[in-house]
Design a protein around this motif. Structure first.
Motif, mmCIF file in Angstrom:
data_model
loop_
_atom_site.group_PDB
_atom_site.id
_atom_site.type_symbol
_atom_site.label_atom_id
_atom_site.label_comp_id
_atom_site.label_asym_id
_atom_site.label_seq_id
_atom_site.Cartn_x
_atom_site.Cartn_y
_atom_site.Cartn_z
ATOM 1 N N TYR A 1 18.379 19.817 -21.983
ATOM 2 C CA TYR A 1 19.532 18.536 -21.907
ATOM 3 C C TYR A 1 20.695 18.345 -22.915
ATOM 4 C CZ TYR A 1 14.735 17.222 -20.202
ATOM 5 O OH TYR A 1 13.660 17.240 -19.497
ATOM 6 N N ASP B 1 11.585 13.398 -16.705
ATOM 7 C CA ASP B 1 13.217 14.319 -17.126
ATOM 8 C C ASP B 1 13.674 13.512 -17.276
ATOM 9 O OD1 ASP B 1 14.214 16.716 -16.497
ATOM 10 O OD2 ASP B 1 14.212 16.211 -14.282
ATOM 11 N N ARG C 1 15.481 11.715 -19.658
ATOM 12 C CA ARG C 1 16.081 12.735 -20.642
ATOM 13 C C ARG C 1 17.412 13.161 -20.717
ATOM 14 N NH1 ARG C 1 12.237 16.867 -23.293
ATOM 15 N NH2 ARG C 1 13.798 16.425 -24.944
#
Length: 417
Positions: free
Chosen positions: A62, A133, A136
């Motif tokens: 990320y 997911d 983030r």
């Protein structure tokens, strides 16, 4: 009520890339590792580098996405608009009938709200993993990278079409031979007309449930008012003649002798069974409730299944609406997956012994390869039935709909700060 606004988009600088086709990609949830590598081989600036990030040397993916997005902006690969616009989109594609169709819509910001009547309706169940997911990734990049695909009543396109120039801002021909064309529309008068048209609209999410719930979680996490209260959507009319839904077929694997016997018993207990040839195996277009094609992998035998009596599904799911009880995916899940094979809702969500195929040839190839031992072929779910189920506040099983074509990722990005 739907609050639809233009966006000051971040987008690719067409003068800094080889082509828009080289940097766009399908939505993240349909891109596997092999396709990701193929996309990056076309261009190191392909959007999967930030939308499906993989950090070198095992770093934080990320953070890598955020750093890459910033670097591309500094290098001039991405450009930020200084005035708001909506982005008109047409998609010319070949349908299952072999004819070409055109779906029309537009990209804009839409205020995120809780699900509910008159607001936004989901139609499929979601899982926590993908939402975490996406959250983030949103926290790191502070952008919507991929648009949610949603349906609206009415005809907003009538305000847009007369203002389109002859040449689109960008054009992509994807591997499915779908031609995506996009126009940037900065005229505030058109923005106002579209916003007014949809002011009283209830939106139905067609594709992107996880992304929408992520957008809502992110907005609440930041708090207060600001750009984070909106999310990027591609909006298409429910009445658009180019709106198409395909069926998503179910594949069963890991079947031992006992499971195969229970499967056979369940089919013959609840369905009328007829042998089927290659030409009448696909149930698309068949009338009636609970109609499926079925292929037994080991023997290669093919059958047409038709629910024998609706009483059994009505008794099992009497607390649900009739529209929900008549869904082919629900009938198959309840009578075969759960009753005959003993699968739990968690098993189905985790795809334990369960897979999906988008076409009959794909299903047959998976059977021939031994990846699965049985295939159930499903009809496309009519959009009116999707809408009716959602209007009752119900959600359909995963992969109950396959809206085609997909909306590409990488056409525009929506800044959230």
């Amino acid at each position: 009520m739907a609050e639809v606004r233009p966006l000051e988009a971040l987008h690719y600088n067409l003068g800094a890339i080889s082509s828009l086709a080289d940097v766009t990609a399908p939505p993240y949830d349909v891109v596997d590792a092999e396709q990701r590598a193929e996309l990056l081989a076309r261009s190191p600036f392909n959007v999967v580098e930030i939308d499906l990030p993989q950090a070198p040397a095992g770093g934080d993916p990320y953070e890598h996405a955020a750093e890459t997005l910033e670097a591309w902006t500094m290098q001039g690969v991405l450009a930020a608009d200084r005035e708001p616009a909506i982005w008109a989109l047409t998609q010319d594609y070949e349908g299952p009938d072999g004819n070409r169709h055109t779906r029309r819509g537009f990209l804009a910001r839409v205020r995120v709200t809780e699900y509910g009547a008159g607001l936004v309706r989901p139609h499929e169940r979601t899982q926590p993993g993908p939402k975490q997911d996406r959250l983030r990734l949103t926290e790191a990049t502070r952008h919507n990278l991929s648009p949610i695909f949603a349906l609206h009543p009415g005809d907003a396109w009538r305000h847009i079409e007369p203002r389109l120039g002859e040449e689109p801002w960008g054009e992509v021909v994807d591997p499915d031979d779908t031609v995506h064309r996009i126009w940037r529309i900065a005229d505030p008068a058109i923005h106002a007309e579209v916003a007014s048209e949809l002011a009283d609209a209830e939106l139905l999410i067609a594709d992107g449930h996880h992304r929408y719930e992520t957008a809502l979680a992110y907005a609440d996490e930041i708090g207060g008012e600001g750009p984070h209260r909106y999310t990027l959507m591609c909006l298409v009319s429910l009445e658009d003649p180019g709106l198409t839904i395909f069926g998503t077929h179910r594949m069963l694997g890991d079947l031992d002798a006992d499971a195969r016997a229970r499967l056979d018993h369940g089919i013959r207990e609840h369905f009328q069974v007829e042998e089927a040839g290659e030409d009448d195996l696909d149930p698309a277009g068949s009338q009636g409730t609970g109609v499926f094609g079925y292929v037994d992998g080991p023997s290669g035998q093919a059958f047409r299944l038709r629910l024998g009596d609706t009483v059994v599904i009505d008794e099992a799911l009497g607390d649900h609406s009739e529209a929900y009880r008549r869904l082919d995916a629900v009938i198959l899940e309840e009578l075969i997956f759960k009753r005959a094979l003993g699968m739990s809702a968690e098993d189905i969500a985790a795809k334990r012994g369960l897979g999906y195929a988008k076409s009959l040839p794909e299903a047959q190839a998976l059977l021939d390869a031994g990846a699965y031992q049985a295939a159930f072929l499903l009809r496309p779910t009519p959009v009116d039935q999707v809408r009716e189920v959602a209007a009752h506040g119900e959600t359909m099983p995963p992969k109950s709909t396959y809206f085609f074509p997909k909306v590409l990722t990488g056409l525009v990005f929506n800044p959230l700060s």
